[in-house]
Design a protein around this motif. Structure first.
Motif, short mmCIF file in Angstrom:
data_model
loop_
_atom_site.label_atom_id
_atom_site.label_comp_id
_atom_site.label_asym_id
_atom_site.label_seq_id
_atom_site.Cartn_x
_atom_site.Cartn_y
_atom_site.Cartn_z
N MET A 86 0.85 -1.17 0.00
CA MET A 86 0.00 0.00 0.00
C MET A 86 0.90 1.24 0.00
N ARG A 87 0.51 2.19 -0.82
CA ARG A 87 1.22 3.47 -0.91
C ARG A 87 0.23 4.59 -0.61
N TRP A 88 0.76 5.79 -0.42
CA TRP A 88 -0.11 6.92 -0.07
C TRP A 88 -1.18 7.16 -1.12
N TRP A 89 -0.88 6.91 -2.39
CA TRP A 89 -1.87 7.17 -3.44
C TRP A 89 -2.99 6.13 -3.46
N ASP A 90 -2.85 5.07 -2.68
CA ASP A 90 -3.91 4.07 -2.56
C ASP A 90 -4.96 4.45 -1.51
N ILE A 91 -4.64 5.41 -0.66
CA ILE A 91 -5.48 5.68 0.51
C ILE A 91 -6.91 6.07 0.13
N ASP A 92 -7.12 6.85 -0.91
CA ASP A 92 -8.50 7.24 -1.28
C ASP A 92 -9.35 6.01 -1.59
N GLN A 93 -8.83 5.08 -2.40
CA GLN A 93 -9.58 3.86 -2.71
C GLN A 93 -9.76 2.98 -1.48
N VAL A 94 -8.73 2.90 -0.65
CA VAL A 94 -8.80 2.09 0.56
C VAL A 94 -9.87 2.66 1.50
N LEU A 95 -9.90 3.99 1.64
CA LEU A 95 -10.90 4.62 2.50
C LEU A 95 -12.32 4.36 2.00
N GLU A 96 -12.51 4.39 0.70
CA GLU A 96 -13.83 4.11 0.13
C GLU A 96 -14.27 2.69 0.48
N LEU A 97 -13.35 1.75 0.31
CA LEU A 97 -13.64 0.36 0.65
C LEU A 97 -13.86 0.21 2.16
N GLU A 98 -13.02 0.83 2.95
CA GLU A 98 -13.11 0.78 4.41
C GLU A 98 -14.47 1.26 4.91
N LYS A 99 -14.92 2.40 4.39
CA LYS A 99 -16.20 2.96 4.82
C LYS A 99 -17.38 2.09 4.40
N GLY A 100 -17.26 1.43 3.24
CA GLY A 100 -18.31 0.54 2.79
C GLY A 100 -18.39 -0.75 3.59
N LEU A 101 -17.24 -1.25 4.02
CA LEU A 101 -17.18 -2.52 4.75
C LEU A 101 -17.39 -2.35 6.26
N PHE A 102 -16.89 -1.25 6.80
CA PHE A 102 -16.92 -1.02 8.25
C PHE A 102 -17.51 0.35 8.57
N PRO A 103 -18.76 0.58 8.23
CA PRO A 103 -19.34 1.92 8.34
C PRO A 103 -19.32 2.50 9.76
N GLU A 104 -19.45 1.65 10.77
CA GLU A 104 -19.50 2.15 12.15
C GLU A 104 -18.13 2.43 12.74
N ASP A 105 -17.12 1.69 12.32
CA ASP A 105 -15.81 1.84 12.96
C ASP A 105 -14.67 1.91 11.93
N ALA A 106 -14.93 2.61 10.83
CA ALA A 106 -13.94 2.75 9.77
C ALA A 106 -12.73 3.54 10.26
N TRP A 107 -11.56 3.15 9.77
CA TRP A 107 -10.34 3.91 10.05
C TRP A 107 -10.42 5.26 9.34
N SER A 108 -9.71 6.21 9.86
CA SER A 108 -9.63 7.54 9.25
C SER A 108 -8.43 7.60 8.31
N ARG A 109 -8.41 8.63 7.50
CA ARG A 109 -7.26 8.89 6.62
C ARG A 109 -5.97 9.00 7.44
N GLY A 110 -6.05 9.70 8.56
CA GLY A 110 -4.88 9.88 9.42
C GLY A 110 -4.34 8.58 9.97
N MET A 111 -5.24 7.65 10.29
CA MET A 111 -4.80 6.35 10.80
C MET A 111 -4.00 5.60 9.74
N PHE A 112 -4.49 5.62 8.50
CA PHE A 112 -3.74 4.95 7.43
C PHE A 112 -2.40 5.64 7.18
N TRP A 113 -2.41 6.97 7.15
CA TRP A 113 -1.15 7.70 6.96
C TRP A 113 -0.14 7.35 8.05
#
Length: 166
Positions: free
Chosen positions: A1-28
């Motif tokens: 995973m690279r920084w440019w993947d974070i937008d797609q990862v966040l989209e997937l994260e929010k769809g899969l784990f809507p209540e407890d999704a990680w934030s952008r800052g957590m991935f960074w």
């Protein structure tokens, strides 16, 4: 995973784990510890042939202990073996980090994930009450112990057409 993947990862994260999704800052923050000679993290993405991220996984290490931070697979790729492939790569990373014990937390209501981890030799060792917030869902704590000279543990699986990149 690279920084440019974070937008797609966040989209997937929010769809899969809507209540407890990680934030952008957590991935960074996790990715900041995944590079260089002092790396203590390994994060991977799985891409479809169309370059869409369909899964991701992360592992943190400290001494001889590793912790599976996350494994996620897009709904349309669940049941294809992708989760097993991601876990296999994380266990390889744990071996490279010279970790002899791998821990993880899994939602108590995620039976599919628990069965995957059990196939790889993880055993339940306890619970963390109210671990997943804000839903107040308990976590099952699981552990895999490997002998220092045994290499990676676990099963194997394959999915055609999906590339895993770290």
């Amino acid at each position: 995973m690279r920084w440019w993947d974070i937008d797609q990862v966040l989209e997937l994260e929010k769809g899969l784990f809507p209540e407890d999704a990680w934030s952008r800052g957590m991935f960074w923050s996790e990715l900041a510890h995944a590079r260089g000679s002092e790396a203590t993290r390994r994060y991977l993405v799985a891409e479809s042939p169309e370059a869409r991220i369909v899964g991701y996984a992360g592992l943190a290490s400290a001494g001889e202990l590793a912790d599976v931070q996350t494994i996620a697979v897009a709904h349309d790729h669940q049941g294809t073996g992708l989760g097993a492939r991601l876990l296999t790569e994380l266990l390889r990373a744990a071996t490279a980090f010279e970790c002899h014990e791998v821990m993880l937390e899994c939602r108590v209501d995620n039976v599919r994930a628990q069965k995957l981890y059990e196939r790889f030799g993880f055993e339940p060792i306890g619970f963390r009450r109210g671990y997943y917030q804000p839903g107040n869902v308990d976590a099952l704590v699981m552990r895999l112990t490997t002998a220092p000279d045994s290499g990676t543990a676990g099963g194997s699986s394959s999915e055609q057409g999906t590339e895993i990149n770290g």
